[in-house]
Design a protein around this motif. Structure first.
Motif, PDB file in Angstrom:
ATOM      1  N   ASN A   1       1.065  -0.901  -0.283  1.00  0.00           N
ATOM      2  CA  ASN A   1       0.080   0.382   0.210  1.00  0.00           C
ATOM      3  C   ASN A   1       0.715   1.015   0.211  1.00  0.00           C
ATOM      4  OD1 ASN A   1      -2.311  -1.970  -0.059  1.00  0.00           O
ATOM      5  ND2 ASN A   1      -2.636  -1.546   1.702  1.00  0.00           N
ATOM      6  N   ARG A   2       2.085   1.040   1.008  1.00  0.00           N
ATOM      7  CA  ARG A   2       3.076   2.675   0.526  1.00  0.00           C
ATOM      8  C   ARG A   2       3.902   2.906  -0.612  1.00  0.00           C
ATOM      9  NH1 ARG A   2       4.820   7.142   0.994  1.00  0.00           N
ATOM     10  NH2 ARG A   2       5.657   8.064   1.852  1.00  0.00           N
ATOM     11  N   ILE A   3       3.460   2.086  -1.097  1.00  0.00           N
ATOM     12  CA  ILE A   3       4.704   1.894  -2.868  1.00  0.00           C
ATOM     13  C   ILE A   3       3.524   2.322  -3.626  1.00  0.00           C
ATOM     14  CG2 ILE A   3       5.391  -0.215  -4.012  1.00  0.00           C
ATOM     15  CD1 ILE A   3       6.093  -1.518  -2.522  1.00  0.00           C
ATOM     16  N   SER A   4       2.254   2.078  -3.671  1.00  0.00           N
ATOM     17  CA  SER A   4       1.099   2.076  -4.417  1.00  0.00           C
ATOM     18  C   SER A   4       0.287   3.633  -3.908  1.00  0.00           C
ATOM     19  CB  SER A   4       0.237   1.625  -4.132  1.00  0.00           C
ATOM     20  OG  SER A   4      -1.145   1.761  -4.837  1.00  0.00           O
ATOM     21  N   ARG A   5       0.682   4.208  -2.755  1.00  0.00           N
ATOM     22  CA  ARG A   5       0.890   5.863  -2.633  1.00  0.00           C
ATOM     23  C   ARG A   5       1.711   6.319  -3.240  1.00  0.00           C
ATOM     24  NH1 ARG A   5      -0.891   3.504   2.252  1.00  0.00           N
ATOM     25  NH2 ARG A   5       0.934   4.740   3.672  1.00  0.00           N
ATOM     26  N   TRP A   6       3.008   6.162  -3.379  1.00  0.00           N
ATOM     27  CA  TRP A   6       4.345   6.514  -3.742  1.00  0.00           C
ATOM     28  C   TRP A   6       3.873   6.900  -4.957  1.00  0.00           C
ATOM     29  CZ3 TRP A   6       8.750   4.405  -5.896  1.00  0.00           C
ATOM     30  CH2 TRP A   6      10.119   4.647  -5.765  1.00  0.00           C
ATOM     31  N   LEU A   7       3.551   5.557  -6.040  1.00  0.00           N
ATOM     32  CA  LEU A   7       3.533   5.351  -7.376  1.00  0.00           C
ATOM     33  C   LEU A   7       2.971   6.851  -8.187  1.00  0.00           C
ATOM     34  CD1 LEU A   7       3.424   1.564  -8.173  1.00  0.00           C
ATOM     35  CD2 LEU A   7       5.779   3.571  -8.250  1.00  0.00           C
ATOM     36  N   ARG A   8       1.233   7.034  -6.719  1.00  0.00           N
ATOM     37  CA  ARG A   8       0.445   7.703  -7.130  1.00  0.00           C
ATOM     38  C   ARG A   8       0.796   9.310  -7.722  1.00  0.00           C
ATOM     39  NH1 ARG A   8      -3.320   4.558  -4.338  1.00  0.00           N
ATOM     40  NH2 ARG A   8      -3.131   5.913  -2.508  1.00  0.00           N
ATOM     41  N   LYS A   9       2.058   9.194  -6.270  1.00  0.00           N
ATOM     42  CA  LYS A   9       2.463  10.829  -6.332  1.00  0.00           C
ATOM     43  C   LYS A   9       3.252  10.665  -7.351  1.00  0.00           C
ATOM     44  CE  LYS A   9       1.685  11.133  -1.370  1.00  0.00           C
ATOM     45  NZ  LYS A   9       2.134  10.723   0.645  1.00  0.00           N
ATOM     46  N   THR A  10       4.184   9.834  -7.869  1.00  0.00           N
ATOM     47  CA  THR A  10       5.450  10.177  -8.769  1.00  0.00           C
ATOM     48  C   THR A  10       5.080  10.686 -10.359  1.00  0.00           C
ATOM     49  OG1 THR A  10       5.720   7.480  -8.662  1.00  0.00           O
ATOM     50  CG2 THR A  10       7.162   8.912  -7.781  1.00  0.00           C
TER      51      THR A  10
END
Length: 282
Positions: free
Chosen positions: A272-281
């Motif tokens: 989930n943390r990686i997914s949020r990071w991908l959305r921001k990048t």
């Protein structure tokens, strides 16, 4: 090189882009945890030398120690080994579920959003039906219909995710279809299929990657829940949900539940943390 050239706008913008790629420690930790889970699923024998199926009766229900990191179960089997070998089933099942959701849901949303009209109406009603049924309940219905098995549980989880991917893809396609470059391609004589696959699909699918990563973690939870209820492979399989289900019968030895539950939660939170990071990048 002069000082002026060193501090030129292009140079500063390049430095800014490099600074923006700086990854937070939580992202590094999340990636490391997911990488470890993938390594467990591919080569579990490199991380443990115990037998995941046959235990030593004299060593049953031992507390966690240097020899048995997660303790042992009621049959004397090393619980850490069981968790490591169960990763392959849990990760591969979640991957199957995500692929089914992305391919089926993405195709439905792509066609519905691009062609519109009766195509959109038919697919939209199908998606509404899928989204009206709670995801876990839909997975239980599907796995009951096709049989109790981890692969079938993965298929059922993938079917329950089709509506979500279809809805997201449809909205992105509608937004992309109205872009100027798409209208220009139409005016230049491009065919509908060429525009669909050359322009609309690549741009609309960008939002699907973070959602697919998020769905991967969610699929792990759903498949673990199905295994907990007995809809997965039977013992001596070591799916994470099955290990928690077996451990709940031995509450005096809490590590039987805590160990597989901790691994499951850590994996899902990392994804989930990686997914949020991908959305921001993005």
């Amino acid at each position: 090189m002069t000082i002026a050239s060193f501090h030129s706008p292009s140079r500063r913008s390049a430095i800014g882009r490099l600074a923006s790629l700086r990854v937070q420690p939580t992202i590094v930790l999340s990636i490391a945890i997911v990488a470890l889970m993938i390594a467990w699923s591919i080569t579990p024998g490199l991380f443990t030398n115990h037998d995941p199926i046959n235990g030593v009766p004299a060593h049953k229900l031992l507390a966690p120690s240097a020899e048995n990191w997660f303790g042992t179960d009621h049959l004397g089997r090393d619980l850490y080994t069981r968790v490591v070998y169960g990763t392959s089933s849990s990760v591969s099942s979640a991957l199957i579920a995500v692929v089914i959701g992305v391919v089926a849901g993405g195709l439905i949303g792509l066609l519905a959003g691009f062609f519109g009209g009766w195509v959109d109406i038919v697919f939209a009603r199908m998606v509404d039906v899928l989204l009206a049924i709670p995801k876990f309940l839909l997975a239980v219905i599907v796995v009951t219909a096709i049989g109790f098995d981890t692969t079938n549980a993965a298929i059922a989880t993938g079917v329950s995710a089709v509506g979500l991917f279809a809805r997201v893809m449809r909205s992105e396609v509608i937004k992309t279809r109205q872009a100027t470059f798409v209208e220009s391609s139409f005016l230049l004589g491009g065919s509908r299929w060429h525009i669909l696959w050359r322009h609309v699909f690549p741009n609309a699918s960008r939002s699907v990657l973070p959602l697919a990563v998020l769905q991967f973690g969610d699929s792990i939870l759903v498949i673990a829940g199905l295994a907990f209820l007995g809809y997965g492979d039977p013992p001596p399989a070591s799916d994470w949900g099955l290990l928690i289900s077996i451990g709940k019968d031995y509450l005096k030895w809490p590590w039987l539940v805590y160990a597989p539950a901790f691994v499951t939660i850590a994996t899902v939170l990392s994804v989930n943390r990686i997914s949020r990071w991908l959305r921001k990048t993005d």
